[in-house]
Design an enzyme around this catalytic site. Sequence first.
Site, PDB file in Angstrom:
ATOM      1  N   GLU A 106       0.741  -1.001   0.147  1.00  0.00           N
ATOM      2  CA  GLU A 106       0.099  -0.083  -0.094  1.00  0.00           C
ATOM      3  C   GLU A 106       0.793   1.125  -0.016  1.00  0.00           C
ATOM      4  O   GLU A 106       0.547   2.098  -0.679  1.00  0.00           O
ATOM      5  CB  GLU A 106      -0.991   0.101   1.220  1.00  0.00           C
ATOM      6  CG  GLU A 106      -1.982  -1.035   1.049  1.00  0.00           C
ATOM      7  CD  GLU A 106      -2.885  -1.260   2.522  1.00  0.00           C
ATOM      8  OE1 GLU A 106      -2.448  -1.761   3.677  1.00  0.00           O
ATOM      9  OE2 GLU A 106      -4.002  -0.943   2.144  1.00  0.00           O
ATOM     10  N   GLU A 126      -3.760  -9.531   3.450  1.00  0.00           N
ATOM     11  CA  GLU A 126      -4.665  -9.182   4.681  1.00  0.00           C
ATOM     12  C   GLU A 126      -5.694 -10.127   5.050  1.00  0.00           C
ATOM     13  O   GLU A 126      -6.125 -10.489   5.902  1.00  0.00           O
ATOM     14  CB  GLU A 126      -5.217  -7.620   4.556  1.00  0.00           C
ATOM     15  CG  GLU A 126      -4.024  -6.714   4.867  1.00  0.00           C
ATOM     16  CD  GLU A 126      -3.502  -6.290   3.629  1.00  0.00           C
ATOM     17  OE1 GLU A 126      -3.410  -7.067   2.491  1.00  0.00           O
ATOM     18  OE2 GLU A 126      -2.866  -5.116   3.422  1.00  0.00           O
TER      19      GLU A 126
HETATM   20  N1  3HC Z   1       4.341  -8.141  11.313  1.00  0.00           N
HETATM   21  C1  3HC Z   1       5.046  -8.542  12.620  1.00  0.00           C
HETATM   22  N2  3HC Z   1       5.784  -9.386  12.530  1.00  0.00           N
HETATM   23  C2  3HC Z   1       6.080  -9.978  11.331  1.00  0.00           C
HETATM   24  C3  3HC Z   1       5.422  -9.650   9.949  1.00  0.00           C
HETATM   25  C4  3HC Z   1       4.489  -8.407  10.332  1.00  0.00           C
HETATM   26  N3  3HC Z   1       3.710  -8.074   9.229  1.00  0.00           N
HETATM   27  N4  3HC Z   1       5.669 -10.554   9.028  1.00  0.00           N
HETATM   28  C5  3HC Z   1       6.703 -11.237   9.546  1.00  0.00           C
HETATM   29  N5  3HC Z   1       6.935 -11.129  10.781  1.00  0.00           N
HETATM   30  C6  3HC Z   1       7.738 -11.754  11.526  1.00  0.00           C
HETATM   31  C7  3HC Z   1       7.346 -13.139  11.798  1.00  0.00           C
HETATM   32  O1  3HC Z   1       6.419 -13.437  13.141  1.00  0.00           O
HETATM   33  C8  3HC Z   1       8.902 -13.825  12.143  1.00  0.00           C
HETATM   34  O2  3HC Z   1       9.142 -13.431  13.638  1.00  0.00           O
HETATM   35  P1  3HC Z   1       9.996 -14.637  14.421  1.00  0.00           P
HETATM   36  O3  3HC Z   1      11.184 -14.774  13.995  1.00  0.00           O
HETATM   37  O4  3HC Z   1       9.874 -14.052  15.800  1.00  0.00           O
HETATM   38  O5  3HC Z   1       9.021 -15.909  14.374  1.00  0.00           O
HETATM   39  C9  3HC Z   1       9.700 -13.098  11.525  1.00  0.00           C
HETATM   40  O6  3HC Z   1       9.049 -11.759  11.077  1.00  0.00           O
HETATM   41  C10 3HC Z   1       9.985 -13.687  10.120  1.00  0.00           C
HETATM   42  O7  3HC Z   1       8.884 -14.010   9.493  1.00  0.00           O
HETATM   43  P2  3HC Z   1       8.902 -15.520   8.888  1.00  0.00           P
HETATM   44  O8  3HC Z   1       9.328 -16.442   9.601  1.00  0.00           O
HETATM   45  O9  3HC Z   1       7.441 -15.492   8.189  1.00  0.00           O
HETATM   46  O10 3HC Z   1       9.832 -15.256   7.499  1.00  0.00           O
HETATM   47  P3  3HC Z   1       9.758 -15.831   6.101  1.00  0.00           P
HETATM   48  O11 3HC Z   1      10.969 -15.350   5.239  1.00  0.00           O
HETATM   49  O12 3HC Z   1       9.282 -17.084   5.807  1.00  0.00           O
HETATM   50  O13 3HC Z   1       8.339 -14.673   5.258  1.00  0.00           O
HETATM   51  C11 3HC Z   1       7.036 -13.142   5.017  1.00  0.00           C
HETATM   52  C12 3HC Z   1       8.468 -13.658   5.152  1.00  0.00           C
HETATM   53  C13 3HC Z   1       6.490 -13.427   3.625  1.00  0.00           C
HETATM   54  C14 3HC Z   1       7.125 -11.546   4.892  1.00  0.00           C
HETATM   55  C15 3HC Z   1       5.878 -13.636   5.988  1.00  0.00           C
HETATM   56  O14 3HC Z   1       6.515 -13.246   7.203  1.00  0.00           O
HETATM   57  C16 3HC Z   1       4.666 -12.949   5.796  1.00  0.00           C
HETATM   58  O15 3HC Z   1       3.910 -13.257   5.278  1.00  0.00           O
HETATM   59  N6  3HC Z   1       4.120 -11.876   6.709  1.00  0.00           N
HETATM   60  C17 3HC Z   1       3.285 -11.380   6.964  1.00  0.00           C
HETATM   61  C18 3HC Z   1       2.861 -10.408   5.733  1.00  0.00           C
HETATM   62  C19 3HC Z   1       1.353  -9.845   5.994  1.00  0.00           C
HETATM   63  O16 3HC Z   1       0.633 -10.633   6.106  1.00  0.00           O
HETATM   64  N7  3HC Z   1       1.260  -8.592   5.884  1.00  0.00           N
HETATM   65  C20 3HC Z   1       0.136  -7.624   6.097  1.00  0.00           C
HETATM   66  C21 3HC Z   1       0.120  -7.382   7.493  1.00  0.00           C
HETATM   67  S1  3HC Z   1      -1.627  -6.515   7.856  1.00  0.00           S
HETATM   68  C22 3HC Z   1      -1.377  -5.023   7.090  1.00  0.00           C
HETATM   69  O17 3HC Z   1      -0.411  -4.606   6.346  1.00  0.00           O
HETATM   70  C23 3HC Z   1      -2.535  -4.174   7.202  1.00  0.00           C
HETATM   71  C24 3HC Z   1      -2.711  -2.960   6.249  1.00  0.00           C
HETATM   72  O18 3HC Z   1      -3.401  -3.099   5.211  1.00  0.00           O
HETATM   73  C25 3HC Z   1      -2.888  -1.498   7.090  1.00  0.00           C
END
Ligand code: 3HC
Length: 699
Positions: A106, A126
Amino acid sequence: MGGAGLERDGAVGIITIDNPPVNAMSPGLPGAILARLAEAQADDAVEAVVLRGAGKGALAGADIRSFGTPWPEGEPTLRDVIAAIELSAKPVIATLAGYWLGGGLELALSCHYRVASRKTQVGQPEVALGFPPGAGGTQRLPRLAGVEAALAMIVDGTPVDAPEAAEKGILDRVIDGDLLEGAVAFAGERIAAGPPHALARERTPELRDPDIFAATRERLERRARGQRAPLACLECVELALEVPFDEGIRRERAIFEACMASAESRALRHVFFAERAVRKVPGIGKETSVRPIESAAIVGAGTMGRGIATCFANAGISVRLMDSDSQALEHAMAGIRSEYEGRVKRGRIAAADAEDRIGLIEPIETLERVAGADLVIEAVFEEMPLKEEVFRALDAVCDEGAIIASNTSYLDVNHLADIVPRRRGNVLGMHFFSPAQVMRLLEVVRTDSATLEALASVLALAKRLGKLAVVAGVCHGFIGNRMLEGYTREVRFLLEEGASPVEIDAALTAFGMAMGPCSVADLAGLDVSWRKRKADAHLRDPAKRYSAVADRLCELGRFGQKTGAGYYRYEPGSRAPVPDPEVDALIAEVAAESGIERRAIAADEIVERCLYPLVNEGARILDEGIALRASDIDIVWINGYGFPRWRGGVMHWADEVGLDAVHATIARLDESGDHWEPAPLLSRLASEGKGFADVDRAA
Ligand code: 3HC
Ligand code: NAI
């Protein structure tokens, strides 16, 4: 909280967003970015701004951990950054690498331009957290990518890679070679070209297929039964066409906030962290040595052996498949081949790749030929004496350091380790789920004697196999199957008391289970558990209630789909269950024999009666340390037994209901029925006003 830095390269200001590991927008970070943006605006030498992520360059969006707690008063938000970018007179170029997801994308969509390295993934995931994008994604993405593409990305949450994103109009350039250099060069071109530097908000969303919303809504109503978020995503994208941009942004935010506060979102966020917590096993870290598994062998080429062999082949690991019955072995190899051929026909895999994978599976007829394998998985019939015999034979032929695993569903893996005392440290359970090549779940059963190295090696292997591994202790049925017993028991009791198979299945699928228990039993085959009940009959407490419903069906040869009849009837060649009056009559007869008065049973009661035993047994499993954490139990039930992900798994769901309420019902049922004694941990937590999440937090 992280921070943001500003450097200069000629006329280009480079803002680097830094909040390891994935540059999530934690409180404090938007304020830091705003400050750097203001500095870049104030610096007359800066004519364009490149915005990028530190480390591997990802921007994973909002900080999911911060949801559920109020954003600090007065602290700028991501939306403030977005507003500042859109007001910037100097073009801002989002420079994407790794994953730019959710709020990360975004932020990029609000910039004047977007460039990315080829391997970048962009998406609005999301919906998987139970809400639509909340920082303008549903309004800007349709304006850049077109309505159809945006709708698919937002509703399904699946990211796309950079070349596809460029094709859709989301990216302006895919950069090969050094990303920062390429981004600075791109910025130079934009400076040279001069204004206007168009923003997404100024465009009109393009709709090619006017039926897309109706078709998507219909698809979601079928697929996303019971869930709010997917439809909320659709509604938000519809707004992009229906109302002016700023109103769309306001209404998107209101829908986002309502969804964020829902039980569905709490559940899905719980699962997000549960999936990450499950990988963490105390005592195992980067320093733990892991044995490479270059070759494997599987003993027993039945339903499971054949599926497990396919898993290895799919991961590119060579595997020998052994069966004492040469016909069974032939049948398994033919089955494996025909399954791959089916996948080739459906275009899922190239013919040459299928041949390569089949080539990795070598059928062998004698146990001696397993020698040299780094890992052997035993998958013979579920009979302890037979498994003992196989383990003894393996002891004689396996290499010194080989790991020996059993795929047993219920049996005592500690006992199997004792059969091979000098290899005790290398014995574990690897409980795959059927069909093994499809199901993501793997229970890794940790024997009392397994070394950390053996455990770590199996966990590393599970990752290579693409499995979601959950560590379980040794007990009858481990985590999943141990809990399942109470569930299926109550189904049989409810049938006797007056509920029909249709009513039971309908109540549980309406709750969100992938399939109803009677349909599951018909699919899996009623004979398997019948054989087990007969074998375990001597262990049953005769004073406790027992339902003969399923046994009586089996006595009639009704083993489920494979015999054309079980709890339901099946027309030849069809998998559609047809209610069968013969079953109703049989159930009524069994109930009458047991003196049970039948009555109408409401769906809510069916759900409680079937699911509360899961909670109660889950509490025991947690208390005994069979599961490392409550959230691991959730992972097992979501991935192995069709428990709805959007309800967060058995234990999270129980926390949402409130353990005091769950406990009160269980205690009431305990007064009049067998099998309902409340688990001590459940009683304790209920009396303290706590939940299973508190146990996990304290661990
Ligand atoms: N917020 C907080 N922590 C997050 C995070 C996030 N958005 N994304 C990843 N992390 C943390 C994980 O919990 C993990 O923490 P840990 O080591 O303590 O367990 C660490 O970062 C590494 O993450 P992964 O183990 O998942 O690492 P990968 O390399 O396998 O994957 C990734 C990376 C593809 C970025 C995956 O973490 C992911 O899909 N993250 C979520 C992405 C997401 O859903 N974003 C949308 C958030 S909601 C939003 O943005 C609202 C907006 O519309 C206003
Ligand atoms: P199956 O009956 O389909 O296959 C067992 C195979 O073992 C047969 O082909 C048989 O010929 C072979 N076998 C028997 N004795 C042998 C010996 N001494 N040496 C070599 N091969 C021998 O059984 P299935 O369903 O594959 O189950 C195997 C194991 O996996 C059992 O322990 C079962 O509990 C477990 N399991 C089964 C699941 C299922 O859904 N079927 C799910 C998870 C685990």
